[in-house]
Design an enzyme around this catalytic site. Sequence first.
Site, PDB file in Angstrom:
ATOM      1  N   HIS A 179      36.132  10.436  16.756  1.00  9.63           N
ATOM      2  CA  HIS A 179      36.527   9.978  18.087  1.00  9.63           C
ATOM      3  C   HIS A 179      35.933  10.864  19.174  1.00  9.63           C
ATOM      4  CE1 HIS A 179      39.279  12.365  20.463  1.00  9.63           C
ATOM      5  NE2 HIS A 179      39.389  13.033  19.349  1.00  9.63           N
ATOM      6  N   GLU A 406      22.078  -7.629   0.216  1.00 11.64           N
ATOM      7  CA  GLU A 406      22.509  -6.269  -0.116  1.00 11.64           C
ATOM      8  C   GLU A 406      22.102  -5.876  -1.522  1.00 11.64           C
ATOM      9  OE1 GLU A 406      26.376  -5.137   1.903  1.00 11.64           O
ATOM     10  OE2 GLU A 406      26.919  -7.051   1.006  1.00 11.64           O
ATOM     11  N   ASP A 430      24.348  -0.911   1.340  1.00 10.15           N
ATOM     12  CA  ASP A 430      24.409  -1.305  -0.073  1.00 10.15           C
ATOM     13  C   ASP A 430      23.030  -1.581  -0.639  1.00 10.15           C
ATOM     14  OD1 ASP A 430      27.037  -1.173  -1.123  1.00 10.15           O
ATOM     15  OD2 ASP A 430      27.612  -2.723   0.309  1.00 10.15           O
ATOM     16  N   ARG A 440      26.181   5.345  -2.861  1.00 13.86           N
ATOM     17  CA  ARG A 440      26.130   5.618  -1.422  1.00 13.86           C
ATOM     18  C   ARG A 440      27.133   6.678  -0.991  1.00 13.86           C
ATOM     19  NH1 ARG A 440      28.297  -0.046   1.298  1.00 13.86           N
ATOM     20  NH2 ARG A 440      29.137   1.170   2.998  1.00 13.86           N
ATOM     21  N   CYS A 475      22.658  -5.120   9.536  1.00 11.56           N
ATOM     22  CA  CYS A 475      23.965  -4.671  10.028  1.00 11.56           C
ATOM     23  C   CYS A 475      24.434  -3.406   9.311  1.00 11.56           C
ATOM     24  CB  CYS A 475      25.003  -5.778   9.950  1.00 11.56           C
ATOM     25  SG  CYS A 475      25.268  -6.394   8.290  1.00 11.56           S
TER      26      CYS A 475
HETATM   27  C1  PEP Z   1      26.046  -2.560   4.247  1.00 11.88           C
HETATM   28  O1  PEP Z   1      26.234  -2.497   3.023  1.00 11.88           O
HETATM   29  O2  PEP Z   1      25.024  -2.134   4.820  1.00 11.88           O
HETATM   30  C2  PEP Z   1      27.062  -3.175   5.116  1.00 11.88           C
HETATM   31  C3  PEP Z   1      26.837  -3.421   6.391  1.00 11.88           C
HETATM   32  O3  PEP Z   1      28.265  -3.429   4.560  1.00 11.88           O
HETATM   33  P1  PEP Z   1      29.368  -2.288   4.224  1.00 11.88           P
HETATM   34  O4  PEP Z   1      28.865  -0.971   4.759  1.00 11.88           O
HETATM   35  O5  PEP Z   1      30.615  -2.756   4.873  1.00 11.88           O
HETATM   36  O6  PEP Z   1      29.381  -2.368   2.735  1.00 11.88           O
HETATM   37 MG    MG Z   2      27.764  -3.688   2.120  1.00 13.60          MG
END
Ligand code: PEP
Ligand code: MG
Length: 543
Positions: A179, A406, A430, A440, A475
């Site tokens: 934050h 992904e 992912d 990850r 994303c």
């Molecule tokens: C990703 O895997 O890049 C993604 C956007 O989904 P999350 O991080 O929620 O698994």
């Molecule tokens: Mg993901």
Amino acid sequence: MKLIGTGVSPGVAYAKIKKLEIQHQLLNITGNLESILDSLDNVSIYLESQSRLVSDEVMQGILEAQSMMANDPDLKSEFINNWENYKSKNTLNELIEVVFDQFKKKLENIGGYFAERVEDINGINNLLKLNIMGEEFPEFELNEDCIVVAADLTPSDTSTMNLSYVKGLVIENGGPTSHTAIVARNLGIPAIVGCSDARNLKEDDLVLINGREGFLVKEPDFDFVESEKARESELINRYKRISGPGKLQDNTIIQLLANCGNIVDAKKAIINEAEGIGLFRTELLYLNQITAPSISEQVKVYSEIFEIFQGKKVIIRTLDAGSDKPVPFLNSVKEENPALGVRGWRLIREFHSVIKDQIKAISIAQESGKCDVWVMAPMIDTADEALEFSNLAKENGIKKIGVMIETPSAAMVSDQIFEIVDFASFGTNDLTQYVMAADRLDSRLSDLTNSWHPAVLRTIEIVGKNAQGKPLGVCGEAAADPLLAAVLIGLGVNSLSMASNSITEVKSFIANQDLGKCQNIAKEILKTKNAFEAKELAVKLFN
Ligand code: PEP
Ligand code: MG
């Protein structure tokens, strides 16, 4: 002396240090169950009242969320359930630690955004202890310009400061999405987090901090201060805030969208001029539940977000439970390899009605017509899965249907997938994990879990070629790195969704590049041998 941390809010500041010693270690807390529950109420009321005192909307949102967290029935139940085991002890410290630890672990297990909320829990924990002991909530009085140094800074700590005196922030702990980082960026205060050596600094030491590059210099000489200030203003000019939608220098449109998990994120996204939402993570609704939320509960939550983004695009992702985001009632079977198990869209195999109800709820919420709703499924592997999702979505009146890319398999058959869906979005977090076969969440493998790796970029190139003009977004975290974003554009990506506080920087960077340049540089980057080389080459070629 130079100290290194993570720069989270750009800018150069030069001032004396003000050290905030926050009382984190209260020993021998005594009281009974009622006093704990009452104090949780008091903390919640206090945070709510602080949220009304601050003028910054982002801080307001964070304090409101914390106030709700202190009042969370689950947190209270944890205290009630654990009380019998701890009531005979002399102090309540252990009970408080155990309950908050359980709560934090739940968040940490989810990872990413949720793990960073642990800092907010620490804030509640301290206020709770103070209140049980009948002590005042802390207030930090500042009366001259300074650079604040603290081990941690909670939203309520920040809310008591006169921020006009705060020229910079240096935090020993905390991560880039903490934050402190969010608030500092929003208020334009240069800030560094994760600067553990800052604990050795003394009150009134004169220091310079660089919040863009993440370093602090103690007692710098005059020439250095002047040259750092000049360098920063040149960068500010180069990256100056550009209004309007995202585009390249040659006017190629690149939509800049926000990732969002709740109302606070959505409000922040508006402040940061997101053009819409590129990833609405819906897992929050399901965490800490023993059954799925009802359709009407979901409609309410989705509608609130759609209302905020009136007239704009919102890409909502169906439930991505499992692996790093376990939802107890859906992921109760012990899996040897949860990342390779029943997660994301694969939940349809065992929980068809949960997924179907969610799609129905999205469809009802979109009827208000307030915004342009697109729906995508996570962890799609094959064209068959894409078709199964598309059919279910169509049956329920969803108009724009897409999938996340992904997994390597989805990338390899993306030509078939694009025949079925309207759009796709790379989940690079992912995708990197699966292309590199590297967890990850395992920090020991950070050279592999790096989306700059040419193996990941070559996979992305395949999909870019197969998209045939259909909307193709990113994303995952990769979208928030301006250089990497430009490389991804060169590989065929046409929208980027990220934590909204990164939008300004990405927007300014890509506004200075044209498509041909991004494509040419991407081609060169694909030839590199590792993530480090790839990034190094990008730095050289883009500058
Ligand atoms: C990703 O895997 O890049 C993604 C956007 O989904 P999350 O991080 O929620 O698994
Ligand atoms: Mg993901």
